[in-house]
Design an enzyme around this catalytic site. Structure first.
Site, PDB file in Angstrom:
ATOM      1  N   GLU A  30     -39.870  33.497 -26.504  1.00 41.69           N
ATOM      2  CA  GLU A  30     -39.000  33.214 -27.650  1.00 41.69           C
ATOM      3  C   GLU A  30     -37.579  33.718 -27.427  1.00 41.69           C
ATOM      4  O   GLU A  30     -36.618  33.183 -27.991  1.00 41.69           O
ATOM      5  CB  GLU A  30     -39.589  33.819 -28.931  1.00 41.69           C
ATOM      6  CG  GLU A  30     -39.441  35.322 -29.118  1.00 41.69           C
ATOM      7  CD  GLU A  30     -40.381  36.175 -28.257  1.00 41.69           C
ATOM      8  OE1 GLU A  30     -40.293  37.419 -28.346  1.00 41.69           O
ATOM      9  OE2 GLU A  30     -41.205  35.599 -27.510  1.00 41.69           O
ATOM     10  N   HIS A  35     -41.759  37.451 -23.129  1.00 39.09           N
ATOM     11  CA  HIS A  35     -41.267  37.032 -24.449  1.00 39.09           C
ATOM     12  C   HIS A  35     -40.518  35.706 -24.324  1.00 39.09           C
ATOM     13  O   HIS A  35     -39.292  35.676 -24.247  1.00 39.09           O
ATOM     14  CB  HIS A  35     -40.346  38.104 -25.036  1.00 39.09           C
ATOM     15  CG  HIS A  35     -41.070  39.249 -25.660  1.00 39.09           C
ATOM     16  ND1 HIS A  35     -41.415  39.264 -26.992  1.00 39.09           N
ATOM     17  CD2 HIS A  35     -41.545  40.404 -25.120  1.00 39.09           C
ATOM     18  CE1 HIS A  35     -42.068  40.389 -27.262  1.00 39.09           C
ATOM     19  NE2 HIS A  35     -42.156  41.095 -26.143  1.00 39.09           N
ATOM     20  N   CYS A  86     -46.975  38.832 -25.523  1.00 37.75           N
ATOM     21  CA  CYS A  86     -46.825  40.248 -25.155  1.00 37.75           C
ATOM     22  C   CYS A  86     -47.971  41.063 -25.758  1.00 37.75           C
ATOM     23  O   CYS A  86     -49.118  40.898 -25.371  1.00 37.75           O
ATOM     24  CB  CYS A  86     -45.440  40.763 -25.558  1.00 37.75           C
ATOM     25  SG  CYS A  86     -44.990  42.312 -24.723  1.00 37.75           S
TER      26      CYS A  86
END
Length: 245
Positions: free
Chosen positions: A219, A217, A113
């Site tokens: 994660e 994102h 990001c």
């Protein structure tokens, strides 16, 4: 030995609820868990003197830049426009110096990001200060208040890169950004875009493509789509290959 992955911290300037209004460095737990799950040893790298980044680079095998504030336009030759969001010059300068220090080695770096945007600016690229300044129709790229652990739009991968290998021609991702890559930095190639042509993935043109980044994102999406872990796995594998040479 597991490769040591340094994850650059963000900083609360006024963490009133936890640290009694004192500054505090932090990394979201998602990133620490992702690196650990794919065989790396995660370390939190604090925002200190930007001139010390070369000393940090010597201590670690791979590097991860995370999300957060926008990147200051002063660092790519522009002044702030009215719709630009929060920035942090302290963080920008440290991370840009870190990228330049890593570039003098053969070590890998992943940007997520904001981290991809920092990577781009460090390599002389430019950003849209806010996607509202793109002169074309677009989809929603800041999905809040929708749950950010769920996807919100498609990303379309280019042929012959690791994102195509992991996800195929398209993948659903989450989206939590206001800024985006406008012109790519030196030696960076775009490897994924959204349907409205926003840059969603880049990598460097060296043999190993050791600098790479994604705009979403991953994660946060591991429970929804475990393939996102392979993005972090690539960082750890590249770092491990350098430690075993």
């Amino acid at each position: 030995m597991k490769p040591k992955i340094a994850i650059v911290a963000n900083q609360y300037e006024f963490a009133e609820n936890v640290f009694h209004n004192h500054p505090a460095s932090y990394v979201p737990q998602f990133f620490l868990d992702a690196i650990a799950k794919v065989g790396g040893l995660p370390f939190i790298l604090p925002l200190t003197n930007p001139e010390e980044t070369a000393d940090y680079v010597a201590q670690f095998d791979g590097f991860l830049l995370t999300g957060g504030q926008g990147v200051s336009p002063f660092l790519y030759g522009e002044e702030p426009l009215p719709k630009m969001g929060q920035t942090s010059l302290k963080r920008d300068r440290f991370e840009i110096n870190l990228v330049k220090s890593v570039a003098k080695t053969d070590k890998p770096l992943l940007g997520v990001c904001r981290g991809m945007q920092v990577l781009n600016v460090a390599l002389n690229g430019k950003l849209y200060q806010n996607l509202i300044y793109r002169d074309r129709p677009q989809i929603k790229h800041m999905q809040i208040p929708t749950d950010d652990s769920q996807p919100s739009h498609y990303v379309y991968t280019q042929p012959d890169n690791f994102l195509r290998d992991i996800f195929g021609e398209k993948v659903l991702v989450n989206s939590l950004h206001q800024q985006a890559v406008k012109t790519t930095g030196d030696d960076l190639t775009v490897i994924a875009r959204s349907s409205d042509d926003v840059v969603e993935g880049v990598w460097s043109q060296d043999k190993d493509h050791r600098f790479f980044g994604v705009q979403w994102h991953p994660e946060m999406l591991v429970d929804y789509d475990a393939r996102n872990l392979q993005i972090f796995e690539r960082l750890v594998k590249l770092a491990k290959a350098k430690t075993s040479v």
